[in-house]
Design a protein around this motif. Structure first.
Motif: not given
Length: 381
Positions: A47-55, A57-72
Motif C-alpha cells: 500500500l505504501r510503495h505500490g498500488n496496493g495489488e498483490i499477485d 504467481t504460478s511459482r508460489a511467489g508474491l508479486q507487489i504491483r505498481g511500485v513507484r521507481e522512487d519507492s523501490w
C-alpha cells in the motif's frame, strides 16, 4: 528513461520488471510460507510503495504491483526488515524453489527444502526461468506446476529425481538427494542447457547416473478451496488480492498464524483454531466450484503494455456461461495459461478472436468480436 525497462527475466525483489502499472517486485517466501506479522507488513508495504495489488504467481511467489521507481529502495528495505528477501542480490533469483504446500516440520519435503536452501550457492548460473520443485510427500501434488528439476515420490514409495520432459526419474539415495539435484543442474549447464533455456527443451541424453528408471507415484488431488487440515484454503480470482482487503480479513482473524503460498492462485492459511469463512466476495473464495475459478485471465490492458484489451472484467462476467475452462488473453503470448482451454479469447487491436479447445493465439473460429458480441454469443448479455 527508466532504469527498469529491460525485460526477459523472471523478476524478483532485487531485479524488478517494469509493467504498465509500475514495477513488479516479486518475493519468493522460504518454504512458501509467510508468518502472520510478515504478511501484514508485506500488505502495508504494498500500500505504501505500490498500488496496493498483490499477485500470487504460478511459482508460489508474491508479486507487489505498481511500485513507484522512487519507492523501490524503500520497499527493499521494508522487505529486508520483514525477513522476506535475502540481503545479497542474486540469491533469491537462484532460489526458484517450489515446495509442496502441505509439508509439515520433519517430513521429507520440509527436510529437503531446508537442505536445498542451504546449498543455493552451489548451483551454477542458470537461465532465468529455470526452477526446482521439492514434492516429497506421500504422493506428488506439483506435477502440473512449472519446474525443471523435481524431487518427488516414486512409484516404489522412495524418492526420485526427475528432469522435466522425462516421464521417469532416477531413485535417490538417503542423504544424497540434494547432491544429486545439484549435480544434475551442473550437468544441464555443462551440456549446453542454457542455450535451450529449459530442461524439457534440452535434447542431450541424461547421464547414466541420472537415467530414467522409475515413474512418479500416482499424484494426489491438489488442494481445493475450503476447510483444510492445516486451516483454510482461500482462492484468489486470477491470482490477485487487494492488500487492504486482505489486511482487514487477517486482522479480524487472529487465529491465522501464517499463510502458505500455492502455485494454484490459492493461499493456505494456517490456524491454531477456527477461522470464520470469509463472506463470498470478489477477493477471497472458499467455494471450490465458483465459476470464476474456471477462468484464466492475464492482467490485460492497461497494466500490461503488450495487452490489446482489458481482460479480467470480461472473464469474470463470462465465466458462469462457459461450461469448461475459459482463457481470456490480452495478447497471443497467453501468459495466464500455457495449456489449451475449452474457450479461448485472444485480444487483437482492441477486439477478441474466439477459438475452442485451443491456446491463446490459435486460429479463430470467430474473429474481431467486441465484449458485447462475446457476451451475447454465450448468452451472457
Amino acid at each position: 528513461m527508466s532504469a527498469f525497462v529491460v525485460k526477459g527475466w523472471c523478476p524478483d525483489a532485487w531485479r524488478p520488471m517494469m509493467a504498465g502499472d509500475g514495477l513488479l517486485v516479486r518475493v519468493r517466501p522460504r518454504l512458501g510460507r509467510v508468518p502472520r506479522a510478515a504478511l501484514l507488513g508485506l500488505c502495508r508495504a504494498a500500500l505504501r510503495h505500490g498500488n496496493g495489488e498483490i499477485d500470487v504467481t504460478s511459482r508460489a511467489g508474491l508479486q507487489i504491483r505498481g511500485v513507484r521507481e522512487d519507492s523501490w529502495r524503500a520497499l527493499i528495505d521494508a522487505l529486508l526488515e520483514l525477513g522476506l528477501i535475502d540481503p545479497h542480490p542474486g540469491v533469491d533469483a537462484r532460489a526458484a524453489l517450489l515446495v509442496a504446500p502441505d509439508h509439515v516440520p520433519g517430513d521429507d519435503t520440509h527436510r529437503l527444502a531446508g537442505a536445498m536452501y542451504a546449498r543455493i550457492a552451489e548451483l551454477p548460473e542458470l537461465p532465468g526461468k529455470v526452477g526446482f520443485a521439492i514434492d516429497a510427500g506421500t504422493a506428488p501434488v506439483l506435477q502440473d506446476a512449472p519446474a525443471d528439476f523435481r524431487i518427488e515420490r516414486g512409484a516404489s514409495a522412495g524418492l526420485i529425481l526427475r528432469a522435466e520432459g522425462r516421464h521417469r526419474g532416477t531413485p535417490l539415495g538417503q542423504g544424497r538427494e540434494i547432491d544429486t539435484l545439484v549435480a544434475l543442474a551442473r550437468w544441464f549447464v555443462e551440456t549446453g542447457g542454457a542455450d535451450s533455456g529449459r530442461m524439457e527443451r534440452h535434447a542431450a541424453a541424461l547421464p547414466t547416473w541420472a537415467r530414467e528408471q522409475e515413474s512418479p507415484a500416482m499424484p494426489a488431488p491438489r488442494i481445493r478451496p475450503g476447510v483444510h487440515p492445516l486451516g483454510l484454503a482461500v482462492a484468489l480470482p486470477f491470482g490477485r488480492i487487494a492488500a487492504a482487503a486482505f489486511m482487514r480479513w487477517l486482522e479480524a482473524e487472529p487465529a491465522i498464524g501464517a499463510v502458505r503460498v500455492t502455485p494454484w492462485r490459492m493461499l493456505l492459511c494456517e490456524a491454531a483454531g477456527a477461522i470464520r469463512l470469509p463472506a463470498d466476495s470478489d477477493a477471497l473464495i472458499v467455494d471450490p466450484i465458483a465459476p470464476v475459478l474456471r477462468a484464466d485471465a492475464c492482467v490485460g490492458a492497461p497494466a500490461c503494455p503488450q495487452a490489446n484489451a482489458a481482460t479480467r472484467a470480461l472473464a469474470r462476467q463470462l465465466a458462469p456461461h462457459v461450461g469448461g475452462r475459459l482463457h481470456v488473453s490480452g495478447c497471443a503470448k497467453g501468459c495466464a495459461r500455457a495449456a489449451p482451454a475449452d474457450v479461448v479469447l485472444t485480444a487483437r487491436d482492441g477486439v477478441f478472436d474466439l477459438a475452442f479447445d485451443a491456446r491463446a493465439g490459435a486460429p479463430p473460429v470467430h474473429a474481431g468480436l467486441d465484449a458485447a458480441q462475446i457476451l451475447a454469443h454465450f448468452g451472457a448479455a
